[in-house]
Design an enzyme around this catalytic site. Structure first.
Site, PDB file in Angstrom:
ATOM      1  N   ILE A  13     -65.257  -0.222  77.060  1.00 53.60           N
ATOM      2  CA  ILE A  13     -66.444   0.615  76.817  1.00 53.60           C
ATOM      3  C   ILE A  13     -67.711  -0.240  76.910  1.00 53.60           C
ATOM      4  O   ILE A  13     -68.747   0.204  77.403  1.00 53.60           O
ATOM      5  CB  ILE A  13     -66.348   1.331  75.451  1.00 53.60           C
ATOM      6  CG1 ILE A  13     -65.008   2.076  75.340  1.00 53.60           C
ATOM      7  CG2 ILE A  13     -67.500   2.313  75.289  1.00 53.60           C
ATOM      8  CD1 ILE A  13     -64.762   2.737  73.997  1.00 53.60           C
ATOM      9  N   ASP A  59     -67.237 -16.678  69.794  1.00 54.83           N
ATOM     10  CA  ASP A  59     -66.187 -16.169  68.916  1.00 54.83           C
ATOM     11  C   ASP A  59     -66.895 -15.653  67.661  1.00 54.83           C
ATOM     12  O   ASP A  59     -67.319 -16.426  66.815  1.00 54.83           O
ATOM     13  CB  ASP A  59     -65.215 -17.303  68.576  1.00 54.83           C
ATOM     14  CG  ASP A  59     -64.133 -16.863  67.611  1.00 54.83           C
ATOM     15  OD1 ASP A  59     -64.166 -15.683  67.171  1.00 54.83           O
ATOM     16  OD2 ASP A  59     -63.272 -17.692  67.275  1.00 54.83           O
ATOM     17  N   LEU A  60     -67.010 -14.343  67.568  1.00 55.12           N
ATOM     18  CA  LEU A  60     -67.831 -13.760  66.497  1.00 55.12           C
ATOM     19  C   LEU A  60     -67.201 -13.877  65.109  1.00 55.12           C
ATOM     20  O   LEU A  60     -67.852 -13.590  64.109  1.00 55.12           O
ATOM     21  CB  LEU A  60     -68.124 -12.287  66.800  1.00 55.12           C
ATOM     22  CG  LEU A  60     -69.027 -12.030  68.006  1.00 55.12           C
ATOM     23  CD1 LEU A  60     -69.035 -10.538  68.345  1.00 55.12           C
ATOM     24  CD2 LEU A  60     -70.454 -12.505  67.747  1.00 55.12           C
ATOM     25  N   PHE A  82     -69.428  -3.699  69.878  1.00 57.20           N
ATOM     26  CA  PHE A  82     -68.098  -3.212  70.271  1.00 57.20           C
ATOM     27  C   PHE A  82     -66.995  -4.184  69.876  1.00 57.20           C
ATOM     28  O   PHE A  82     -65.858  -3.761  69.690  1.00 57.20           O
ATOM     29  CB  PHE A  82     -68.008  -3.062  71.797  1.00 57.20           C
ATOM     30  CG  PHE A  82     -68.839  -1.976  72.391  1.00 57.20           C
ATOM     31  CD1 PHE A  82     -68.438  -0.654  72.299  1.00 57.20           C
ATOM     32  CD2 PHE A  82     -70.021  -2.264  73.046  1.00 57.20           C
ATOM     33  CE1 PHE A  82     -69.195   0.366  72.859  1.00 57.20           C
ATOM     34  CE2 PHE A  82     -70.781  -1.253  73.617  1.00 57.20           C
ATOM     35  CZ  PHE A  82     -70.376   0.050  73.524  1.00 57.20           C
ATOM     36  N   LYS A  86     -58.253  -3.589  68.826  1.00 56.67           N
ATOM     37  CA  LYS A  86     -58.154  -2.119  68.815  1.00 56.67           C
ATOM     38  C   LYS A  86     -56.748  -1.559  68.958  1.00 56.67           C
ATOM     39  O   LYS A  86     -56.583  -0.366  69.170  1.00 56.67           O
ATOM     40  CB  LYS A  86     -59.051  -1.546  69.903  1.00 56.67           C
ATOM     41  CG  LYS A  86     -58.660  -2.007  71.302  1.00 56.67           C
ATOM     42  CD  LYS A  86     -59.465  -1.285  72.369  1.00 56.67           C
ATOM     43  CE  LYS A  86     -58.957  -1.655  73.739  1.00 56.67           C
ATOM     44  NZ  LYS A  86     -59.654  -1.015  74.824  1.00 56.67           N
ATOM     45  N   SER A 126     -64.601   5.332  65.232  1.00 54.18           N
ATOM     46  CA  SER A 126     -63.488   6.057  65.853  1.00 54.18           C
ATOM     47  C   SER A 126     -63.196   7.341  65.101  1.00 54.18           C
ATOM     48  O   SER A 126     -63.391   7.437  63.883  1.00 54.18           O
ATOM     49  CB  SER A 126     -62.250   5.155  65.797  1.00 54.18           C
ATOM     50  OG  SER A 126     -61.099   5.877  66.119  1.00 54.18           O
ATOM     51  N   TYR A 151     -56.045  -1.090  61.553  1.00 53.64           N
ATOM     52  CA  TYR A 151     -57.114  -0.892  62.541  1.00 53.64           C
ATOM     53  C   TYR A 151     -58.056   0.222  62.079  1.00 53.64           C
ATOM     54  O   TYR A 151     -59.281   0.058  62.041  1.00 53.64           O
ATOM     55  CB  TYR A 151     -56.526  -0.537  63.916  1.00 53.64           C
ATOM     56  CG  TYR A 151     -57.520   0.141  64.823  1.00 53.64           C
ATOM     57  CD1 TYR A 151     -58.491  -0.602  65.493  1.00 53.64           C
ATOM     58  CD2 TYR A 151     -57.529   1.533  64.971  1.00 53.64           C
ATOM     59  CE1 TYR A 151     -59.440   0.032  66.284  1.00 53.64           C
ATOM     60  CE2 TYR A 151     -58.473   2.165  65.759  1.00 53.64           C
ATOM     61  CZ  TYR A 151     -59.419   1.420  66.412  1.00 53.64           C
ATOM     62  OH  TYR A 151     -60.369   2.047  67.187  1.00 53.64           O
ATOM     63  N   LYS A 155     -62.321   0.348  60.731  1.00 51.89           N
ATOM     64  CA  LYS A 155     -63.426   1.232  61.137  1.00 51.89           C
ATOM     65  C   LYS A 155     -64.037   1.905  59.903  1.00 51.89           C
ATOM     66  O   LYS A 155     -65.252   2.023  59.782  1.00 51.89           O
ATOM     67  CB  LYS A 155     -62.937   2.283  62.148  1.00 51.89           C
ATOM     68  CG  LYS A 155     -62.504   1.675  63.474  1.00 51.89           C
ATOM     69  CD  LYS A 155     -63.650   0.926  64.171  1.00 51.89           C
ATOM     70  CE  LYS A 155     -63.217   0.209  65.413  1.00 51.89           C
ATOM     71  NZ  LYS A 155     -64.259  -0.670  65.976  1.00 51.89           N
ATOM     72  N   LEU A 201     -52.297   6.340  76.413  1.00 54.32           N
ATOM     73  CA  LEU A 201     -51.664   7.239  77.382  1.00 54.32           C
ATOM     74  C   LEU A 201     -52.117   7.008  78.823  1.00 54.32           C
ATOM     75  O   LEU A 201     -51.276   6.844  79.719  1.00 54.32           O
ATOM     76  CB  LEU A 201     -51.941   8.695  76.960  1.00 54.32           C
ATOM     77  CG  LEU A 201     -51.424   9.763  77.911  1.00 54.32           C
ATOM     78  CD1 LEU A 201     -49.907   9.721  78.004  1.00 54.32           C
ATOM     79  CD2 LEU A 201     -51.885  11.153  77.451  1.00 54.32           C
ATOM     80  N   GLY A 298     -47.102   7.910  63.179  1.00 49.46           N
ATOM     81  CA  GLY A 298     -48.540   7.808  62.953  1.00 49.46           C
ATOM     82  C   GLY A 298     -49.394   8.729  63.810  1.00 49.46           C
ATOM     83  O   GLY A 298     -50.601   8.809  63.600  1.00 49.46           O
ATOM     84  N   ASP A 299     -48.795   9.431  64.798  1.00 46.07           N
ATOM     85  CA  ASP A 299     -49.594  10.329  65.640  1.00 46.07           C
ATOM     86  C   ASP A 299     -49.968  11.590  64.859  1.00 46.07           C
ATOM     87  O   ASP A 299     -49.105  12.214  64.240  1.00 46.07           O
ATOM     88  CB  ASP A 299     -48.799  10.747  66.890  1.00 46.07           C
ATOM     89  CG  ASP A 299     -48.963   9.772  68.044  1.00 46.07           C
ATOM     90  OD1 ASP A 299     -50.003   9.085  68.096  1.00 46.07           O
ATOM     91  OD2 ASP A 299     -48.054   9.706  68.898  1.00 46.07           O
TER      92      ASP A 299
END
Ligand code: UD1
Length: 339
Positions: A13, A59-60, A82, A86, A126, A151, A155, A201, A298-299
């Site tokens: 992105i 390297d943040l 960003f 992920k 997200s 993850y 967020k 996917l 987890g979906d």
């Protein structure tokens, strides 16, 4: 023209957002640690825009490196952040690495913003913060549910960290909550390049069609949806990128209504896994080898955005369709595989 830092600016992105920033007349400075990106994205950006933005490898999660970077870049007008790990599944096995990377980098950047009196921060969030929402489509007022993965938690906690920093230090920020960004730039100069076996996917679909994977597994067809497969809001990455330009300009022009705003980035329409496959087959002319397998842990059954707020307040709406995204994803896959 504004000078905007894009962290993770060589990623999927991030690279598309750099292109749209340059197209809108801004100057982008890219920071990336190349942990999940390559320098090819930089040449792709240059080929598309005719401009090569400044790139600094940082390297943040290393505070010293962050301080060094900002000491020579104290003139930034805005920051789009960003840079993050992920992979949902991986985060379950490596939670501490996820917290260190995703939250450490965020804290260090906000500290530099405070110390250098910088402002205008866009956070890459997200739809995962909503979990399985009680009502569809999902508005920005849907409650944030307890995270299903480390993850997802990065967020949620990331959004909280920004809120606290704003209260103490008075920044202006926007969190953009993406649904499912897919596709690639129509030029096929930049796109998504997952390392190893793709978890998402669409790259799995295009890699299967390209012969890199044998077969796509469709995770469950016994959900309560129109064809039994999960429903998601797939949004073209170029539409996502354009929303970032609008969001940062909103802050630069002080058009924001409060100093911390949240917007969903989606199309407003859900597509099932089978509909994504059908779209791919339609635009590519290929027949995809897939089979239905067990549900993936987890979906959530269905998640798609209510885009009313982003449409009205950002004056933004998606321009591209699922077919456009699948066309561009396939063009990109064929290019990188020399098909
Ligand atoms: C997930 C996260 C999202 C995160 C994104 C980034 C949740 C709820 N969502 O999105 O926050 O930003 O990953 O990686 O945690 N599928 C298959 N076969 C495959 C791969 C996927 O059938 O080989 C199905 C999945 O079951 C799902 C859909 O395709 O229904 C989309 O999956 P995916 O691309 O992984 O995205 P999400 O899980 O929606």
């Amino acid at each position: 023209m504004a000078k905007i830092l894009v962290t993770g600016g060589l990623g999927f992105i991030g690279s598309h957002t750099v292109v749209e920033l340059i197209n809108a007349g801004h100057e982008a400075v890219i920071v990336d640690d190349l942990s999940n990106a390559t320098m090819q994205a930089l040449s792709g950006i240059e080929k598309i825009t005719g401009k090569c933005p400044e790139f600094v490898r940082v390297d943040l999660k290393n505070k010293k490196e962050v301080q060094n970077f900002f000491s020579s870049h104290s003139d930034l007008d805005g920051i789009i952040h960003f840079a993050a790990f992920k992979a949902v599944g991986e985060s379950v096995y490596k939670p501490l690495e996820y917290y260190e990377n995703n939250l450490g980098s965020l804290v260090y950047i906000l500290q530099e913003m405070r110390d250098l009196s910088l402002d205008n921060f866009i956070f890459s969030s997200s739809c995962t913060v909503y979990g399985q929402a009680d009502e569809l489509p999902i508005t920005e007022n849907s409650p944030v549910k307890s995270a299903l993965s480390p993850y997802g938690n990065t967020k949620q906690v990331g959004e909280e960290i920004i809120k606290d920093a704003i209260e103490a230090h008075g920044f202006n920020a926007i969190s953009l909550r993406y649904f499912n960004p897919i596709g690639a730039h129509p030029s096929a100069e930049i796109g998504e390049s997952p390392l190893g076996v793709p978890l998402n996917l669409v790259p799995f679909v295009t890699q299967t069609a390209a012969g890199v994977r044998q077969q796509l597994s469709v995770f469950g067809n016994d959900y309560e949806t129109r064809d039994g497969t999960n429903e998601r809001d797939y949004i073209h990455v170029v539409d996502v990128a354009k929303a970032h330009v609008i969001a940062v300009e909103r802050l630069l022009k002080r058009k924001n209504l409060t100093n911390y705003e949240f917007f969903n980035l989606g199309t407003g329409t859900g597509s099932t896994v089978l509909e994504v496959i059908q779209s791919f087959e339609r635009v590519s002319g290929e027949s995809l080898n897939y089979k239905i397998v067990e549900r993936r842990r987890g979906d959530v059954t269905a998640a798609f955005a209510d885009t009313t707020k982003a449409n009205a307040e950002l004056a933004w709406k998606t321009e591209k369709t699922l077919d456009d995204a699948m066309t561009d994803a396939w063009r990109w896959e064929k290019k990188i595989r020399n098909i």
